[in-house]
Design an enzyme around this catalytic site. Structure first.
Site, mmCIF file in Angstrom:
data_model
loop_
_atom_site.group_PDB
_atom_site.id
_atom_site.type_symbol
_atom_site.label_atom_id
_atom_site.label_comp_id
_atom_site.label_asym_id
_atom_site.label_seq_id
_atom_site.Cartn_x
_atom_site.Cartn_y
_atom_site.Cartn_z
ATOM 1 N N GLU A 67 -54.844 25.062 4.483
ATOM 2 C CA GLU A 67 -54.992 26.415 4.993
ATOM 3 C C GLU A 67 -55.679 27.047 5.684
ATOM 4 O O GLU A 67 -56.016 27.741 6.944
ATOM 5 C CB GLU A 67 -54.452 27.609 3.713
ATOM 6 C CG GLU A 67 -53.274 26.996 3.583
ATOM 7 C CD GLU A 67 -51.954 27.164 4.442
ATOM 8 O OE1 GLU A 67 -51.978 28.495 5.066
ATOM 9 O OE2 GLU A 67 -50.954 26.819 4.489
ATOM 10 N N CYS A 95 -35.971 28.710 22.773
ATOM 11 C CA CYS A 95 -34.707 29.651 22.311
ATOM 12 C C CYS A 95 -33.978 29.275 22.033
ATOM 13 O O CYS A 95 -32.831 29.437 21.076
ATOM 14 C CB CYS A 95 -35.041 31.035 23.271
ATOM 15 S SG CYS A 95 -36.422 31.593 23.309
ATOM 16 N N CYS A 140 -40.323 28.975 18.170
ATOM 17 C CA CYS A 140 -41.085 29.555 18.218
ATOM 18 C C CYS A 140 -42.189 30.043 18.755
ATOM 19 O O CYS A 140 -43.189 31.152 18.075
ATOM 20 C CB CYS A 140 -40.655 31.408 17.312
ATOM 21 S SG CYS A 140 -40.429 32.723 17.666
ATOM 22 N N CYS A 196 -31.678 37.270 17.014
ATOM 23 C CA CYS A 196 -33.246 37.758 17.369
ATOM 24 C C CYS A 196 -33.558 38.733 18.780
ATOM 25 O O CYS A 196 -32.185 38.500 19.339
ATOM 26 C CB CYS A 196 -33.486 36.352 17.944
ATOM 27 S SG CYS A 196 -35.281 36.806 18.724
ATOM 28 N N CYS A 223 -33.087 27.249 19.052
ATOM 29 C CA CYS A 223 -33.482 28.265 17.374
ATOM 30 C C CYS A 223 -32.302 28.629 17.192
ATOM 31 O O CYS A 223 -31.375 28.770 17.425
ATOM 32 C CB CYS A 223 -34.656 29.791 18.258
ATOM 33 S SG CYS A 223 -34.113 31.147 16.721
#
Length: 345
Positions: A35, A197, A190, A206, A200
């Site tokens: 992370e 898109c 994204c 959206c 998606c």
């Protein structure tokens, strides 16, 4: 579990990343390390660094016991070196105050150097399945587009709204998978530029797609001109072929890393080398200029290569100055442009 989470988990089961090196095993040390490395850095870049890091320092105790120079050397090239220094400090604090483990409590984990709320939540969600929302850059982008949230995400009111949305969508079950799913989705579908898109699973809901705002969300940070600075770096060799290195101050740019001596202009070389008890000799060779871009300014580096001789009786202080052989450079934490310059020679 709401429809947003169900759609992302269904996408993740088919298309998500399930074989990243920090997922096997998925323990707190490995997830924490990944992370931190993934802040401002893409997965494909991090994988090699992660594997080298855990091979050398396989657990929190090994990291805490390692000298900072080793940690910085393993980090060298990833940039944002405060992340590496914070990893080292954090490991030592965990040994001293948390029984040699990363704490499971969100507040205690968030308080450690370089972790913060979102990173702490990502660790606890992925390792323990605890229900905590995350809000990294990928998540902010997904939420801003799907919900049509305008305004720079760094602004307090916008950030508060995004945290509310992140918490609303985080499910109580499959939390670890959901956390990986929304990060993967933002990184691969994204995306900031050229989002996919048509592929998606959230496209029907959206707001950005519906209103033609995909390219404008999330709202960029208000722009300002990036200043430019210049420096001359001295690549100083002695007769044995060693190069003179100088440790950077403990705060500021490239803090505590080994770097090349610098001066503001060629006319200052004699003075700068004298301050380091070194005498130049022979010709100086100007190398091609190197441009290094930081997040907040651009640095133009003029490299000058020359030979020098340490003053009689002078021995470089190993904590501040050192003469290093080419073989020793690999084990030192060097800024990326310095490593690039030395590698070109």
């Amino acid at each position: 579990m709401d429809g947003f989470a169900r759609a992302l988990l269904a996408w993740f089961d088919r298309h998500g990343r399930h074989d990243l090196p920090w997922q096997h095993p998925r323990d707190a040390y490995r997830v924490w390390l990944s992370e931190v490395m993934l802040q401002q850095t893409q997965v494909r870049t991090v994988i090699g660094y992660f594997q080298r890091f855990v091979a050398a320092l396989p657990d929190l105790g090994a990291l805490a016991a390692a000298p900072l120079d080793q940690v910085l050397a393993l980090w060298s090239g990833l940039g944002y070196y405060s992340r590496a220094r914070n990893l080292h400090r954090c490991a030592r604090l965990c040994i001293e105050h948390h029984g040699g483990e990363l704490p499971r409590d969100l507040a205690a984990l968030s308080a450690l150097p370089g972790i913060g709320r979102s990173t702490a939540a990502a660790i606890l969600a992925q390792v323990h399945g605890d229900r905590h929302a995350i809000l990294d850059g990928n998540v902010r982008r997904v939420l801003a587009r799907v919900h049509g949230v305008h305004g720079w995400p760094g602004a307090s009111t916008v950030q508060k709204r995004l945290w509310e949305l992140a918490d609303t969508h985080t499910p109580a079950t499959r939390t670890a998978d959901y956390t990986q799913a929304i990060m993967d989705f933002g990184a691969t579908v994204c995306t900031r530029a050229r989002p996919r898109c048509t592929e998606c699973p959230l496209s029907n809901d959206c707001a950005a797609l519906r209103e033609g705002e995909v390219a404008r969300l999330p709202t960029p940070k208000p722009g300002r001109a990036i200043p430019e600075r210049a420096t001359t770096m001295l690549i100083v060799h002695d007769e044995a072929g060693r190069v003179l290195l100088e440790r950077r101050p403990p705060t500021g740019v490239w803090a505590s890393l080994w770097s090349l001596p610098e001066c503001s202009a060629e006319t200052d070389i004699e003075h700068e080398l004298a301050r380091r008890n070194t005498r130049p000799r022979g010709e100086r060779h100007r190398l091609p200029e190197l441009l290094h871009v930081f997040s907040h300014y651009r640095l133009r580096i003029t490299p000058l290569r020359l030979q020098a001789t340490p003053a009689p009786g002078h021995i470089a202080d190993g904590d501040i100055l050192r003469w290093s052989t080419p073989a020793e450079l690999a084990s030192l934490g060097l800024p990326a442009p310095v490593r690039k310059l030395l590698g070109m020679l």
